[in-house]
Scaffold this active site. Sequence first.
Site, mmCIF file in Angstrom:
data_model
loop_
_atom_site.group_PDB
_atom_site.id
_atom_site.type_symbol
_atom_site.label_atom_id
_atom_site.label_comp_id
_atom_site.label_asym_id
_atom_site.label_seq_id
_atom_site.Cartn_x
_atom_site.Cartn_y
_atom_site.Cartn_z
ATOM 1 N N ASP A 180 0.861 -1.175 0.000
ATOM 2 C CA ASP A 180 0.000 0.000 0.000
ATOM 3 C C ASP A 180 0.903 1.231 0.000
ATOM 4 O O ASP A 180 1.688 1.426 0.935
ATOM 5 C CB ASP A 180 -0.892 0.032 1.247
ATOM 6 C CG ASP A 180 -1.914 -1.096 1.245
ATOM 7 O OD1 ASP A 180 -2.217 -1.619 0.169
ATOM 8 O OD2 ASP A 180 -2.403 -1.454 2.329
ATOM 9 N N ASP A 184 -13.738 -5.143 -1.688
ATOM 10 C CA ASP A 184 -13.583 -4.831 -0.260
ATOM 11 C C ASP A 184 -14.916 -5.054 0.460
ATOM 12 O O ASP A 184 -15.644 -4.104 0.748
ATOM 13 C CB ASP A 184 -13.129 -3.383 -0.070
ATOM 14 C CG ASP A 184 -11.708 -3.154 -0.527
ATOM 15 O OD1 ASP A 184 -10.789 -3.733 0.068
ATOM 16 O OD2 ASP A 184 -11.507 -2.392 -1.491
#
Length: 531
Positions: A232, A387
Site C-alpha cells: 500500500d 472490499d
Amino acid sequence: MITLLDYGAGNVRSVRNAIGKLGYTVQDVKSPADIISAECLIFPGVGSYGSVMERLQRDGFVEPLIERIHADKPVLGICVALQALFEGSEESPGVAGLSILKGQIKRFAETNLSVPQIGWNGVNLHKQSAIFSGYNGEKLYFVHSYRATLEDVDQEWLLSTTNYGEEFVSGVQKGNVTAFQFHPEKSGTAGLNILGNYLKSERADTITVSAKEISGNPQETKMAKRVIACLDVRTNDNGDLVVTKGDQYDVRDKGEVRNLGKPVELAKRYYEEGADEITFLNITGFRDFPMEDQPMLEVLQRTSENVFVPLTIGGGIRAFTDTNGKEYTSLDVASEYFRSGADKISIGSDACYTAEEYLKTGIKTGRSSIEQISIVYGAQAVVISVDPRRVYVKDPEDTDHNTIKTIVPGPEGEEYCWYQCTVKGGREGRDLDAVQLVSSCEALGAGEILLNCIDKDGTNSGFDFELINHVKSAVSIPVIASSGAGSAAHFVDVFKKTDAEAALAAGIFHRKEVSIAEVKVALKDNGVETR
C-alpha cells in the site's frame, strides 16, 4: 544489437529491462524496413489478439514480419506473438493472423480450472534447443485465456507443451523462428536464463534445433499456488512516498502515517525472497489526478528494472477530467501504467459503480473501465479489487442479497450473513453484495478477483474461508485471497480449504514477522504446489 518490435501496446518495458539486465543494447523498430534488416528481432505480443493484429496492420508491420519469418531470420515471439503465427483466433473472430501456421487459436476448453490461466506452470520439451540450455524444469509465468492446440502444430514446429486441463502448445521453434506462450521476462531467474540463451550467441542465427525428440514420456505439468506481496503506497505528511499498512483501513499511528519502507526497495526485496507477484495499491491523495501521478509511474518504472515477476497497480483507475478541463478515459490512465511497467490493472470502487449500473440495465456499454481495458489488453490484464464486510441477518429471507450460513455467528447469534461491497477504501457501503459484484465484472470482461475482507484486515487471524468459497463458486476466473494472514500456516490453510489460486499479504511481510521464504517452505512441506 537487439531490435524490439514495440508497437505501442502493453508492458513492453519489462522486455526492454530484461534485455538490458542481460547486458544488451535495445533499439526499437521505427519503420517496416527495420523488421527486415534487424539482426535479431524480439516481438512481445501484449494485449488481445485483435488489438495486436490491428496495430501491426496499422503500422505496416504484417508483411515485413511474414517476409522475415519465411526468410528464417531470427525472431523471438512472446505470448500473443506465438498466437499471431496462426491463421486466426477465437478471441477475435474474422481477424487474420500471420498464417505461418495453419489453424485457429482456441479458448481453453470447459474445465474445472479457472480461465485465464494466470500463474506459474512448467513446460515439457519435445526437442532439444539451445535456448533451453540449463533449464531444469523450473516453473515459468503464463497469463492467457487462449492457446494453440497440439493438432494445429506440426512436429517440426513443436518445441514445448504445458498442461492446464489439457496439453497445449507452450513453445514453437523452426530454424531461427521461436515463440513462447509464457513470458520469459516475467519468469524470474529461469526466464532470464532462457532469454539470455537466445541473446548470448555471437549471432542469433547460429541457434539451431536438433530434430531429435527428447526421450522419455513427458510428465504432466502443474500450476503453482501464488504468494503475492502487496504494498500500500501513499505520501506521508512530509510528502515522501512510503509503504504503509492500515489497521482496519486506518494508516495512521499516533497521528503519523505508518512508514514501513520505500516501495521500490521493498519490491526488490520481495522479488529476491521469492514472491510470485508484486501488487502496488496507490492509496494516496494524488490518485485524483492519475495522469499526473508521476510518483507511482516512477515507482513502476524503477521497480521493473530489477523485478522480473508480474506487477499489478491499483488505485484511481477510472475516467476523469483534470484541473484544465481535459478528459481522460480509463484506458488512457491504464495505458500509462502499462507503459511504465505494470502487467495488470486493479480496479476497486469504479468496479462497484460499474456493476451497479450493469445490474440495473443488463447492458454492456463498452464504456466502463473494465470493458475498455479488457478489449484492448485482454481479460488477464484486469483485476477487480473487492472490499466486502459481513452483514448479519437472522434469516436469508430478510435480504435480497446472496447469503451464506456461517460458522461464525453474529453479535446476536445470527446464523446467516451476506458480504456488502464497499468503496472509498472501505468507508462507504453499497447496496451490492460480493457475488453480484464479481459475477457482473466477469461478464464485463474482468480476468481476476483480488478478494479482500474488511472484517479480517489487520487481525492476523487467518483468511475468511467462507467468503473465498462463496465467491469462488460464483465465478470461473482466478481468485486471490487477501486479508487476515498472520502466519505461514494461514497460507497452507487457505490453499487446503479453498480453491483460491493465490494468496496475498502485506503487513506481516513488511514487519518481517513472516518471510515469503517461510511461507514457501510451509506450503511445500504440506504438499501445496509452489514455484
